[in-house]
Enzyme design. Structure first.
Site, PDB file in Angstrom:
ATOM      1  N   ASN A  88     -38.757  41.608 105.656  1.00 63.35           N
ATOM      2  CA  ASN A  88     -38.294  40.643 104.666  1.00 63.35           C
ATOM      3  C   ASN A  88     -39.527  40.158 103.913  1.00 63.35           C
ATOM      4  O   ASN A  88     -40.287  39.344 104.427  1.00 63.35           O
ATOM      5  CB  ASN A  88     -37.574  39.475 105.364  1.00 63.35           C
ATOM      6  CG  ASN A  88     -37.168  38.394 104.378  1.00 63.35           C
ATOM      7  OD1 ASN A  88     -37.297  38.569 103.162  1.00 63.35           O
ATOM      8  ND2 ASN A  88     -36.683  37.273 104.891  1.00 63.35           N
ATOM      9  N   LYS A 147     -39.648  38.392 101.311  1.00 61.82           N
ATOM     10  CA  LYS A 147     -39.451  37.078 100.672  1.00 61.82           C
ATOM     11  C   LYS A 147     -39.951  37.137  99.208  1.00 61.82           C
ATOM     12  O   LYS A 147     -39.793  38.172  98.567  1.00 61.82           O
ATOM     13  CB  LYS A 147     -40.134  35.978 101.495  1.00 61.82           C
ATOM     14  CG  LYS A 147     -39.689  36.046 102.970  1.00 61.82           C
ATOM     15  CD  LYS A 147     -40.100  34.881 103.810  1.00 61.82           C
ATOM     16  CE  LYS A 147     -39.614  35.105 105.251  1.00 61.82           C
ATOM     17  NZ  LYS A 147     -39.863  33.979 106.120  1.00 61.82           N
ATOM     18  N   HIS A 151     -30.148  33.572 105.459  1.00 69.58           N
ATOM     19  CA  HIS A 151     -31.502  33.270 105.940  1.00 69.58           C
ATOM     20  C   HIS A 151     -31.704  31.748 105.921  1.00 69.58           C
ATOM     21  O   HIS A 151     -31.217  31.073 105.014  1.00 69.58           O
ATOM     22  CB  HIS A 151     -32.549  33.963 105.052  1.00 69.58           C
ATOM     23  CG  HIS A 151     -33.906  33.929 105.666  1.00 69.58           C
ATOM     24  ND1 HIS A 151     -34.700  32.802 105.622  1.00 69.58           N
ATOM     25  CD2 HIS A 151     -34.593  34.855 106.374  1.00 69.58           C
ATOM     26  CE1 HIS A 151     -35.827  33.051 106.277  1.00 69.58           C
ATOM     27  NE2 HIS A 151     -35.788  34.293 106.743  1.00 69.58           N
ATOM     28  N   GLU A 190     -34.092  29.983 105.045  1.00 66.98           N
ATOM     29  CA  GLU A 190     -34.708  29.463 103.816  1.00 66.98           C
ATOM     30  C   GLU A 190     -33.654  29.276 102.728  1.00 66.98           C
ATOM     31  O   GLU A 190     -33.774  28.396 101.866  1.00 66.98           O
ATOM     32  CB  GLU A 190     -35.837  30.405 103.359  1.00 66.98           C
ATOM     33  CG  GLU A 190     -37.053  30.255 104.265  1.00 66.98           C
ATOM     34  CD  GLU A 190     -37.901  31.496 104.413  1.00 66.98           C
ATOM     35  OE1 GLU A 190     -37.796  32.421 103.589  1.00 66.98           O
ATOM     36  OE2 GLU A 190     -38.674  31.562 105.395  1.00 66.98           O
ATOM     37  N   GLU A 209     -32.973  34.029 114.247  1.00 68.47           N
ATOM     38  CA  GLU A 209     -34.260  33.551 113.734  1.00 68.47           C
ATOM     39  C   GLU A 209     -34.358  32.044 113.975  1.00 68.47           C
ATOM     40  O   GLU A 209     -33.870  31.250 113.154  1.00 68.47           O
ATOM     41  CB  GLU A 209     -34.373  33.831 112.233  1.00 68.47           C
ATOM     42  CG  GLU A 209     -34.343  35.299 111.883  1.00 68.47           C
ATOM     43  CD  GLU A 209     -35.095  35.568 110.582  1.00 68.47           C
ATOM     44  OE1 GLU A 209     -35.890  36.517 110.572  1.00 68.47           O
ATOM     45  OE2 GLU A 209     -34.914  34.834 109.595  1.00 68.47           O
ATOM     46  N   GLY A 253     -42.646  31.749 110.284  1.00 65.19           N
ATOM     47  CA  GLY A 253     -43.878  31.467 109.545  1.00 65.19           C
ATOM     48  C   GLY A 253     -44.792  30.464 110.224  1.00 65.19           C
ATOM     49  O   GLY A 253     -45.714  29.936 109.600  1.00 65.19           O
ATOM     50  N   SER A 277     -42.151  34.896 113.420  1.00 63.37           N
ATOM     51  CA  SER A 277     -43.541  35.132 113.863  1.00 63.37           C
ATOM     52  C   SER A 277     -43.700  36.393 114.707  1.00 63.37           C
ATOM     53  O   SER A 277     -44.495  36.428 115.649  1.00 63.37           O
ATOM     54  CB  SER A 277     -44.090  33.901 114.604  1.00 63.37           C
ATOM     55  OG  SER A 277     -44.160  32.805 113.711  1.00 63.37           O
TER      56      SER A 277
END
Ligand code: 13P
Length: 259
Positions: free
Chosen positions: A9, A11, A98, A100, A172, A178, A218
């Site tokens: 991904n 992003k 996701h 985000e 996730e 991250g 991560s």
């Protein structure tokens, strides 16, 4: 036996030339034969998906994925991309839900249920993401949160959930994305087993056994080997480490060895 998936991904990263360079280097470094043992997916920015289809950039056996896909096939939705448009670009997968997108674009479970339906209807395999925030983990609410997020799938008509290989889940944990703080193998296995039980309630045990569930948050070549050995972890959805060719290739090799 589920075939592992390693999905990148990217992003909102990389420009056009970076994408071209990455793929050329990736083709050179990817060991012969691994693609038979691992499904590899690259999800670049939507701005670059056409490079994959028009320039035939990706090696055979590596699939293109989108980072989002809308719940309607077409219409007045400025800035959005539909599953039908993605299929038209030979995209095979779409990340849906996701964290985000849930966080920065307020995507609700109801919106995600619509996106899942549209994606499956168009023959685009969703990579449906679920995961708890740190407060939920600390408050012992992880499975409740995952259960609520999985409700988006129970709204999907059974006829769209025929082929278990056309649905991919990704666990996730938001606190691991991250941050460099990866879930332990026990935390990952517990969540993945819970998700598989939910799938089993939805469509039966045999079907649930064939759905791939990826871990994301991560992931690095250093921690992936242990994660992929968990019985219910079938691969990785990788952000940061997938931006570097050497790390991404290493992750694919690790998945191939674990398969
Ligand atoms: P990182 O691998 O950078 O933590 O990102 C994970 C992720 O969000 C993949 O979708």
């Amino acid at each position: 036996m589920r075939k592992p998936i390693v999905a990148a991904n990217w992003k909102m990263n990389k420009l056009k030339e970076d994408v071209r360079e990455f793929v050329q280097d990736f083709k050179r470094k990817l060991p012969h034969g691994v693609l038979g043992r691992v499904d590899v997916v690259i999800c670049p920015s939507v701005a670059h998906l056409a490079l994959f289809s028009h320039e035939g950039l990706l090696p055979v056996g590596v699939a293109a994925g989108a980072q989002d896909s809308h719940w309607e096939d077409k219409g007045a939705y400025t800035g959005c991309v539909s599953a039908a448009m993605l299929k038209d670009l030979k995209v095979r997968y779409a990340i849906i839900g996701h964290s985000e997108r849930r966080q920065h674009f307020s995507e609700s479970n109801a919106m995600l249920a619509g996106k899942l339906r549209a994606s499956l209807r168009s023959g685009l395999a969703p990579i449906f993401c679920v995961g708890e925030r740190l407060e939920a983990r600390d408050g012992g609410q992880t499975m409740n949160v995952l259960g609520e997020q999985m409700a988006a799938l129970s709204d999907t008509p059974a006829e769209l959930l025929g082929d278990p290989t056309q649905l991919v889940l990704a666990y996730e944990p938001v606190w691991a994305i991250g941050t460099g703080k990866v879930a332990t193998v026990e935390q990952a296995q517990e969540a993945h087993a819970f998700l598989r039980r939910q799938l089993s309630t939805l469509r039966g045990e045999a079907w649930a056994q064939d759905v791939r569930i990826l871990y994301g948050g991560s992931v690095t070549p250093e921690n992936f080997g242990a994660l992929i050995k968990c019985p219910d972890v079938d691969g990785g959805l990788v952000g940061g480490a997938s931006l570097e060719v050497d790390k991404f290739v290493k992750l694919i090799e690790i998945a191939a060895q674990g398969a």
